[in-house]
Design a protein around this motif. Structure first.
Motif, PDB file in Angstrom:
ATOM      1  N   LEU A   1       0.561   4.493  -2.450  1.00 26.02           N
ATOM      2  CA  LEU A   1       0.230   5.837  -1.965  1.00 26.02           C
ATOM      3  C   LEU A   1       1.341   6.823  -2.322  1.00 26.02           C
ATOM      4  CD1 LEU A   1      -1.273   4.982   1.560  1.00 26.02           C
ATOM      5  CD2 LEU A   1      -2.478   5.335  -0.613  1.00 26.02           C
TER       6      LEU A   1
ATOM      7  N   GLU B   1      -9.974   3.965   0.164  1.00 22.99           N
ATOM      8  CA  GLU B   1     -10.143   4.892   1.291  1.00 22.99           C
ATOM      9  C   GLU B   1      -8.814   5.538   1.665  1.00 22.99           C
ATOM     10  OE1 GLU B   1     -14.184   2.721   2.888  1.00 22.99           O
ATOM     11  OE2 GLU B   1     -12.207   2.116   3.665  1.00 22.99           O
ATOM     12  N   GLN B   2      -7.730   4.781   1.562  1.00 28.20           N
ATOM     13  CA  GLN B   2      -6.418   5.367   1.874  1.00 28.20           C
ATOM     14  C   GLN B   2      -5.984   6.327   0.775  1.00 28.20           C
ATOM     15  OE1 GLN B   2      -3.431   2.654   3.760  1.00 28.20           O
ATOM     16  NE2 GLN B   2      -4.985   1.078   3.309  1.00 28.20           N
TER      17      GLN B   2
ATOM     18  N   LEU C   1      -7.975   0.149   0.080  1.00 28.46           N
ATOM     19  CA  LEU C   1      -6.959   0.931  -0.633  1.00 28.46           C
ATOM     20  C   LEU C   1      -7.543   2.256  -1.116  1.00 28.46           C
ATOM     21  CD1 LEU C   1      -4.166   1.242  -2.032  1.00 28.46           C
ATOM     22  CD2 LEU C   1      -5.161   0.059  -4.007  1.00 28.46           C
TER      23      LEU C   1
ATOM     24  N   ALA D   1      -7.738   9.671   1.046  1.00 27.28           N
ATOM     25  CA  ALA D   1      -7.175  10.421   2.188  1.00 27.28           C
ATOM     26  C   ALA D   1      -5.786  10.952   1.843  1.00 27.28           C
ATOM     27  CB  ALA D   1      -7.097   9.509   3.407  1.00 27.28           C
ATOM     28  N   ALA D   2      -5.019  10.170   1.061  1.00 29.00           N
ATOM     29  CA  ALA D   2      -3.628  10.552   0.758  1.00 29.00           C
ATOM     30  C   ALA D   2      -3.562  11.649  -0.306  1.00 29.00           C
ATOM     31  CB  ALA D   2      -2.855   9.330   0.279  1.00 29.00           C
TER      32      ALA D   2
ATOM     33  N   VAL E   1       0.833  -1.209   0.000  1.00 33.23           N
ATOM     34  CA  VAL E   1       0.000   0.000   0.000  1.00 33.23           C
ATOM     35  C   VAL E   1       0.867   1.259   0.000  1.00 33.23           C
ATOM     36  CG1 VAL E   1      -1.723   1.283   1.318  1.00 33.23           C
ATOM     37  CG2 VAL E   1      -1.813  -1.212   1.276  1.00 33.23           C
ATOM     38  N   GLU E   2       1.928   1.270   0.831  1.00 34.37           N
ATOM     39  CA  GLU E   2       2.711   2.501   0.966  1.00 34.37           C
ATOM     40  C   GLU E   2       3.368   2.891  -0.354  1.00 34.37           C
ATOM     41  OE1 GLU E   2       2.904  -0.051   3.065  1.00 34.37           O
ATOM     42  OE2 GLU E   2       4.688  -1.125   2.345  1.00 34.37           O
TER      43      GLU E   2
END
Ligand code: SF4
Length: 473
Positions: free
Chosen positions: A187, A226-227, A224, A230-231, A183-184
């Motif tokens: 993002l 949702e992240q 993912l 937000a990101a 994920v990181e």
């Protein structure tokens, strides 16, 4: 020393996932001090990132390699990369004797090493780099981004490979099982793209709805998304491609409905609608689930546009099964439909299935299905006439009249949230709008796939994807 030294020419064929691999290989070659050129004649290294999915795509790749081989000079290296190499790599020099290197799609990240080995080569034999261990995506990306920027939009690869059992598909054999990217990393790349001014992130994988299954994340795609919102709250559009039927969950639907950034568009290849055909295809055969889920999506996500694809002429497809599919297309009223004739794929389970359908019957079925879908697509476009929606301006062109003669009038080529790049329609807007910007336009005309519009200088409100001003359809 040849002036071509340290330059490369890279031709990318096939799907958006291959485009990302091509841009990642280019990034590695650039990091190694090489520079890309658009002219094959000026390059030391000639690379074709091939497609090996179906026969027609394989032929296109072989033709491209042969074209380069025909003009190749002694101080140039010709490399076949990608899916055709992964699948039939050792056979390729038999068809293109001038090939110097063959590298599989699973090890695109070793392209610099292959170039070094070719330069050090002491024999004329091709060098093969076709390790078929499982893709170690995320663990072996050599620090390069897994994105493909195309003007104001960018493909963002979230996973690679596939673990589905579709009987007609060679992808799992070519790419290996589905591996989700961390994920990181995703993002971080989304932030980089935002900083580059990208307005649309297009999430891609063989099956985006399988994201996170190997990371211990339930409903990984929804999580993912949702992240991501937000990101990068300031990236206007996030688009989802390649959803697998049966895995479009309530959580995903709610996440799409509750974030304006996530455009109300879903690409969900269904491949067929007769449960007997779907069972032979080894595809999810619960057509009732599809009907209920599409109804739920349409009632939950305002103005949702759905794209799907079908295969006609699958082994054993009877007239009755095909009629079931036609009735389904009439009933479901999809916005966008792609229809392909079955492609005989050696080594896939479908290749051994009885009842291979005549090519002329396949083509007739494709044409009959599209002759049902086109009026549906037109009607759904016509329902937008008089309404205002956002479009992303991609470029400009000179308008032509009904005889295809240039009129001297400039138009803008744009896409609305209903149009994924390269596969859906355009919004043709009069005038030259700022490229790379999202602007409101009022729809003035409709065609089967495209819309005609005029800039809406006084939109009632700043519109967001999914918000269509004017009486609802
Ligand atoms: S979901 Fe099926 S058709 Fe799609 S890549 Fe995977 S195996 Fe192939």
């Amino acid at each position: 020393m040849s002036k071509r030294k340290d330059s490369y020419y890279l031709l990318s064929l096939g799907c958006s996932k291959n485009t990302v691999d091509s841009q990642s290989m280019a990034a590695l070659l650039d990091q190694a001090g090489m520079r890309g050129t658009d002219y094959a004649g000026r390059a030391e290294v000639l690379i074709v990132n091939t497609c090996g999915f179906i026969e027609s795509a394989r032929q296109e790749s072989i033709d491209a390699l042969r074209e380069l081989a025909a003009h190749k000079r002694p101080d140039q290296y010709l490399i076949a990369a990608g899916c055709l190499s992964q699948r039939f790599g050792h056979d390729l020099p038999g068809q293109i004797p001038q090939l110097d290197g063959v590298i599989g799609t699973r090890r695109w990240m070793d392209i610099v090493d292959l170039v070094r080995r070719l330069r050090d080569r002491k024999h004329p034999e091709p060098i093969y780099h076709l390790p078929d261990e499982a893709i170690t995506v995320g663990m072996d990306e050599r620090g390069v981004s897994r994105v493909a920027v195309q003007g104001p939009s960018a493909y963002l690869k979230i996973a690679d490979g596939c673990r589905r059992p579709c009987a007609f598909c060679a992808i799992p054999a070519i790419k290996g099982t589905a591996v989700s990217r961390p994920v990181e990393r995703i993002l971080a790349e989304a932030r980089q793209l935002r900083d580059q001014g990208v307005k649309e992130l297009i999430l891609i994988a063989q099956d985006t709805t399988d994201y996170g299954h190997d990371l211990g994340v339930k409903d990984g795609l929804a999580a993912l998304l949702e992240q991501l919102v937000a990101a990068v709250p300031d990236v206007p559009w996030i688009r989802i491609m390649y959803a697998y039927p049966g895995y479009v969950t309530d959580h995903l639907i709610e996440t799409m409905a509750s974030h304006r950034q996530i455009v109300p568009y879903l690409d969900m290849p269904l491949q067929h609608a007769d449960h007997r055909t779907l069972l032979r295809m080894r595809r999810p055969a619960n057509v009732d689930w599809v009907q209920r889920t599409v109804a739920k999506m349409r009632s939950t996500i305002p103005n949702l546009a759905i794209r799907t694809t079908f295969i006609v002429g699958y082994p054993g497809e009877t007239d009755e099964e095909f009629d079931t599919l036609l009735n389904f297309v009439r009933e479901m009223q999809f916005d966008r439909v792609g229809c392909f004739t079955y492609s005989f794929e050696p080594g896939t389970p479908s290749a051994d299935q009885p009842g291979q359908v005549e090519p002329s019957v396949m083509e007739d079925r494709r044409d009959r299905l599209m002759s049902i879908q086109q009026p549906i697509s037109l009607a759904r476009n016509q329902a937008l006439i008089g309404r205002t929606l956002d479009v992303l301006v991609e470029g400009h062109a000179e308008a032509t009249d009904e005889n295809d003669q240039p009129t001297g009038q400039m138009i803008s080529l744009a896409r609305s949230y209903r149009d994924a790049p390269e596969i859906d329609g355009y919004v043709l807007v009069e005038g030259e709008l700022p490229a790379g910007e999202i602007v409101p336009v009022r729809v003035t005309g409709a065609m089967v796939y495209d819309l005609v519009a005029t800039p809406d200088l006084m939109p009632h409100t700043v519109i967001a994807p999914g918000t269509i001003l004017g009486p609802q359809p």
